[in-house]
Scaffold this motif. Structure first.
Motif, PDB file in Angstrom:
ATOM      1  N   PHE A  36       0.858  -1.191   0.000  1.00 12.69           N
ATOM      2  CA  PHE A  36       0.000   0.000   0.000  1.00 12.69           C
ATOM      3  C   PHE A  36       0.896   1.243   0.000  1.00 12.69           C
ATOM      4  CE2 PHE A  36      -2.965   3.101   1.824  1.00 12.69           C
ATOM      5  CZ  PHE A  36      -4.100   2.835   1.081  1.00 12.69           C
ATOM      6  N   PRO A  37       0.531   2.287  -0.796  1.00  8.21           N
ATOM      7  CA  PRO A  37       1.384   3.486  -0.906  1.00  8.21           C
ATOM      8  C   PRO A  37       1.284   4.414   0.307  1.00  8.21           C
ATOM      9  CG  PRO A  37      -0.487   3.645  -2.413  1.00  8.21           C
ATOM     10  CD  PRO A  37      -0.581   2.305  -1.766  1.00  8.21           C
ATOM     11  N   TRP A  38       1.741   3.937   1.448  1.00 15.33           N
ATOM     12  CA  TRP A  38       1.693   4.722   2.682  1.00 15.33           C
ATOM     13  C   TRP A  38       2.470   6.021   2.576  1.00 15.33           C
ATOM     14  CZ3 TRP A  38      -1.960   3.370   5.794  1.00 15.33           C
ATOM     15  CH2 TRP A  38      -2.318   2.034   5.942  1.00 15.33           C
ATOM     16  N   GLY A  39       3.619   5.969   1.895  1.00 16.18           N
ATOM     17  CA  GLY A  39       4.484   7.151   1.816  1.00 16.18           C
ATOM     18  C   GLY A  39       3.790   8.322   1.155  1.00 16.18           C
ATOM     19  N   THR A  40       3.185   8.068  -0.026  1.00 14.25           N
ATOM     20  CA  THR A  40       2.503   9.141  -0.752  1.00 14.25           C
ATOM     21  C   THR A  40       1.306   9.655   0.040  1.00 14.25           C
ATOM     22  OG1 THR A  40       3.204   8.112  -2.811  1.00 14.25           O
ATOM     23  CG2 THR A  40       1.484   9.775  -2.971  1.00 14.25           C
ATOM     24  N   LEU A  41       0.577   8.727   0.670  1.00 10.75           N
ATOM     25  CA  LEU A  41      -0.560   9.143   1.498  1.00 10.75           C
ATOM     26  C   LEU A  41      -0.086  10.090   2.602  1.00 10.75           C
ATOM     27  CD1 LEU A  41      -3.608   8.778   2.084  1.00 10.75           C
ATOM     28  CD2 LEU A  41      -3.012   6.879   3.585  1.00 10.75           C
ATOM     29  N   ALA A  42       1.025   9.721   3.246  1.00 11.99           N
ATOM     30  CA  ALA A  42       1.543  10.536   4.353  1.00 11.99           C
ATOM     31  C   ALA A  42       2.014  11.912   3.875  1.00 11.99           C
ATOM     32  CB  ALA A  42       2.688   9.801   5.052  1.00 11.99           C
ATOM     33  N   VAL A  43       2.785  11.973   2.782  1.00  7.70           N
ATOM     34  CA  VAL A  43       3.295  13.280   2.342  1.00  7.70           C
ATOM     35  C   VAL A  43       2.151  14.172   1.849  1.00  7.70           C
ATOM     36  CG1 VAL A  43       5.615  12.458   1.778  1.00  7.70           C
ATOM     37  CG2 VAL A  43       3.894  12.558  -0.020  1.00  7.70           C
ATOM     38  N   VAL A 111      -8.602  11.416  -0.610  1.00  4.72           N
ATOM     39  CA  VAL A 111      -9.230  12.701  -0.927  1.00  4.72           C
ATOM     40  C   VAL A 111      -9.842  13.391   0.298  1.00  4.72           C
ATOM     41  CG1 VAL A 111     -10.909  13.842  -2.396  1.00  4.72           C
ATOM     42  CG2 VAL A 111      -9.523  11.990  -3.316  1.00  4.72           C
ATOM     43  N   PRO A 112     -10.688  12.705   1.081  1.00  2.00           N
ATOM     44  CA  PRO A 112     -11.227  13.400   2.274  1.00  2.00           C
ATOM     45  C   PRO A 112     -10.135  13.788   3.263  1.00  2.00           C
ATOM     46  CG  PRO A 112     -12.396  11.341   1.875  1.00  2.00           C
ATOM     47  CD  PRO A 112     -11.233  11.350   0.957  1.00  2.00           C
ATOM     48  N   LEU A 113      -9.100  12.950   3.379  1.00  2.00           N
ATOM     49  CA  LEU A 113      -8.034  13.259   4.338  1.00  2.00           C
ATOM     50  C   LEU A 113      -7.186  14.458   3.887  1.00  2.00           C
ATOM     51  CD1 LEU A 113      -6.851   9.703   5.513  1.00  2.00           C
ATOM     52  CD2 LEU A 113      -8.136  11.408   6.803  1.00  2.00           C
ATOM     53  N   TRP A 114      -6.936  14.589   2.568  1.00  2.00           N
ATOM     54  CA  TRP A 114      -6.219  15.780   2.066  1.00  2.00           C
ATOM     55  C   TRP A 114      -6.971  17.043   2.480  1.00  2.00           C
ATOM     56  CZ3 TRP A 114      -6.174  14.269  -3.838  1.00  2.00           C
ATOM     57  CH2 TRP A 114      -5.327  13.168  -4.046  1.00  2.00           C
ATOM     58  N   LEU A 115      -8.292  17.024   2.212  1.00  4.43           N
ATOM     59  CA  LEU A 115      -9.098  18.225   2.464  1.00  4.43           C
ATOM     60  C   LEU A 115      -9.218  18.496   3.956  1.00  4.43           C
ATOM     61  CD1 LEU A 115     -11.798  17.542  -0.260  1.00  4.43           C
ATOM     62  CD2 LEU A 115      -9.949  19.227  -0.350  1.00  4.43           C
ATOM     63  N   ALA A 116      -9.380  17.419   4.738  1.00  4.82           N
ATOM     64  CA  ALA A 116      -9.474  17.590   6.185  1.00  4.82           C
ATOM     65  C   ALA A 116      -8.159  18.130   6.745  1.00  4.82           C
ATOM     66  CB  ALA A 116      -9.835  16.259   6.847  1.00  4.82           C
ATOM     67  N   ALA A 117      -7.035  17.664   6.194  1.00  9.22           N
ATOM     68  CA  ALA A 117      -5.731  18.134   6.664  1.00  9.22           C
ATOM     69  C   ALA A 117      -5.570  19.631   6.384  1.00  9.22           C
ATOM     70  CB  ALA A 117      -4.605  17.345   5.996  1.00  9.22           C
ATOM     71  N   ALA A 118      -5.984  20.076   5.189  1.00 12.03           N
ATOM     72  CA  ALA A 118      -5.891  21.504   4.860  1.00 12.03           C
ATOM     73  C   ALA A 118      -6.796  22.316   5.796  1.00 12.03           C
ATOM     74  CB  ALA A 118      -6.285  21.741   3.397  1.00 12.03           C
ATOM     75  N   TRP A 119      -8.002  21.807   6.011  1.00  9.81           N
ATOM     76  CA  TRP A 119      -8.948  22.494   6.905  1.00  9.81           C
ATOM     77  C   TRP A 119      -8.347  22.618   8.316  1.00  9.81           C
ATOM     78  CZ3 TRP A 119     -11.453  20.754  11.329  1.00  9.81           C
ATOM     79  CH2 TRP A 119     -12.478  21.601  11.796  1.00  9.81           C
ATOM     80  N   TRP A 120      -7.751  21.538   8.785  1.00  8.66           N
ATOM     81  CA  TRP A 120      -7.177  21.533  10.133  1.00  8.66           C
ATOM     82  C   TRP A 120      -5.951  22.461  10.225  1.00  8.66           C
ATOM     83  CZ3 TRP A 120      -3.591  17.339  12.515  1.00  8.66           C
ATOM     84  CH2 TRP A 120      -3.395  17.642  13.861  1.00  8.66           C
ATOM     85  N   GLY A 121      -5.106  22.453   9.197  1.00 12.35           N
ATOM     86  CA  GLY A 121      -3.924  23.332   9.198  1.00 12.35           C
ATOM     87  C   GLY A 121      -4.324  24.797   9.291  1.00 12.35           C
ATOM     88  N   ASP A 122      -5.356  25.149   8.539  1.00 10.41           N
ATOM     89  CA  ASP A 122      -5.885  26.511   8.543  1.00 10.41           C
ATOM     90  C   ASP A 122      -6.434  26.857   9.934  1.00 10.41           C
ATOM     91  OD1 ASP A 122      -6.917  28.895   6.970  1.00 10.41           O
ATOM     92  OD2 ASP A 122      -8.809  28.104   7.746  1.00 10.41           O
ATOM     93  N   ARG A 123      -7.253  25.958  10.492  1.00 15.58           N
ATOM     94  CA  ARG A 123      -7.850  26.148  11.808  1.00 15.58           C
ATOM     95  C   ARG A 123      -6.787  26.258  12.899  1.00 15.58           C
ATOM     96  NH1 ARG A 123     -12.696  25.125  13.745  1.00 15.58           N
ATOM     97  NH2 ARG A 123     -14.298  26.311  12.686  1.00 15.58           N
ATOM     98  N   PHE A 124      -5.804  25.360  12.812  1.00 21.10           N
ATOM     99  CA  PHE A 124      -4.749  25.258  13.818  1.00 21.10           C
ATOM    100  C   PHE A 124      -4.031  26.602  13.983  1.00 21.10           C
ATOM    101  CE2 PHE A 124      -0.409  24.268  15.145  1.00 21.10           C
ATOM    102  CZ  PHE A 124      -0.626  23.383  16.196  1.00 21.10           C
ATOM    103  N   VAL A 125      -3.655  27.210  12.854  1.00 19.76           N
ATOM    104  CA  VAL A 125      -2.919  28.476  12.902  1.00 19.76           C
ATOM    105  C   VAL A 125      -3.830  29.621  13.328  1.00 19.76           C
ATOM    106  CG1 VAL A 125      -1.738  30.193  11.481  1.00 19.76           C
ATOM    107  CG2 VAL A 125      -1.131  27.780  11.295  1.00 19.76           C
ATOM    108  N   ARG A 126      -5.044  29.668  12.772  1.00 20.06           N
ATOM    109  CA  ARG A 126      -5.945  30.769  13.111  1.00 20.06           C
ATOM    110  C   ARG A 126      -6.336  30.759  14.583  1.00 20.06           C
ATOM    111  NH1 ARG A 126      -7.311  33.575   8.623  1.00 20.06           N
ATOM    112  NH2 ARG A 126      -6.966  32.463   6.683  1.00 20.06           N
TER     113      ARG A 126
END
Lengths: 130, 130
Positions: A36-43, A111-126
């Motif tokens: 399973f492509p764990w590396g690409t998923l993680a990056v 796909v959902p995890l990419w978007l959730a990660a971006a949402w969380w990064g934005d929230r985290f800093v704000r």
């Protein structure tokens, strides 16, 4: 930052991000195996979190260090670190290997995890720097 | 799996070139059609997926362990650095947060469906996808 300086900053950041992505994929390949492509998923997750965090930070601190380094950090490092082409290829590789369930799982997880990660990064800093 | 310095440098060089090509193309699209919708990133990811598929067919399904220098430079480095998931995530999040929900969903859906289809088409074109 304009012209050749922007290109130099993006080129350098992308070289670093790409190299780190390659090393992460070697490491996950060696430790978790090639099934399973764990590396690409993680990056892609980490890069989506980081780009949103950098963008939020730069928007809150206009003229700050993160804002000035944005071509290097955002288009450069995050852009090179994450990859859509390898994600596509890995999905096809899983199909080609006769693992359609894993291919579907890879897409539906990514796909959902990419978007959730971006949402969380934005929230985290704000939440911390508003 | 040894990460020899020469191979790492090939990945880095590909990543630098790919990142700068992405910057040039997204700048061109921003000038042509503005920045209301991330057309540049969409073009980069779709063209990168097509090329990655074509190269996978060309290299004869370079899978797992036996990665040649050419594959590492062109696919892992150049196309990996050229395409991006971080910008896709951030730009979709930004579209969603600014009320352009259909644009955000469309951006993700078109990237995903057309990207996978183009990668498969590229692979088929170079003659290996059975």
């Amino acid at each position: 930052m304009n012209g050749w300086r922007a290109y130099a900053a993006v080129g350098l950041g992308s070289a670093l991000g790409t190299t780190l992505r390659y090393l992460v994929s070697l490491a996950t390949h060696a430790t978790l195996g090639p099934a399973f492509p764990w590396g690409t998923l993680a990056v892609n997750l980490l890069g989506s979190w980081l780009i949103a965090a950098f963008a939020a930070y730069a928007a809150l601190r206009v003229g700050g260090r993160v804002a000035r380094w944005q071509p290097f950090l955002v288009a450069g490092f995050c852009g090179g670190f994450t990859t859509f082409s390898l994600f596509s290829l890995e999905t096809l590789f899983l199909l080609e290997l006769g693992r359609p369930g894993l291919a579907l799982l890879y897409v539906l997880l990514s796909v959902p995890l990419w978007l959730a990660a971006a949402w969380w990064g934005d929230r985290f800093v704000r939440a911390r720097h508003a | 799996m040894n990460a020899s310095v020469g191979l790492v440098l090939m990945v880095a060089a590909g990543g630098a070139l790919g990142g700068m090509a992405r910057l040039a193309i997204t700048n061109l699209f921003a000038r042509w059609v503005g920045t209301a919708f991330p057309w540049g990133t969409l073009f980069v990811n779709l063209s990168g997926a097509l090329l990655a598929g074509a190269l996978a067919g060309w290299f004869g399904l370079a899978r797992g362990g036996e990665m040649t220098g050419g594959w590492l430079f062109l696919v892992v480095g150049l196309l990996g650095g050229y395409t991006t998931v971080s910008s896709l995530s951030l730009q979709s999040l930004t579209l969603w947060q600014s009320g352009h929900r259909r644009g955000a969903i469309g951006n993700v859906a078109v990237t995903l469906v057309a990207g996978l289809a183009l990668a498969a088409f590229g692979w088929w074109l170079t003659g290996r996808l059975t």
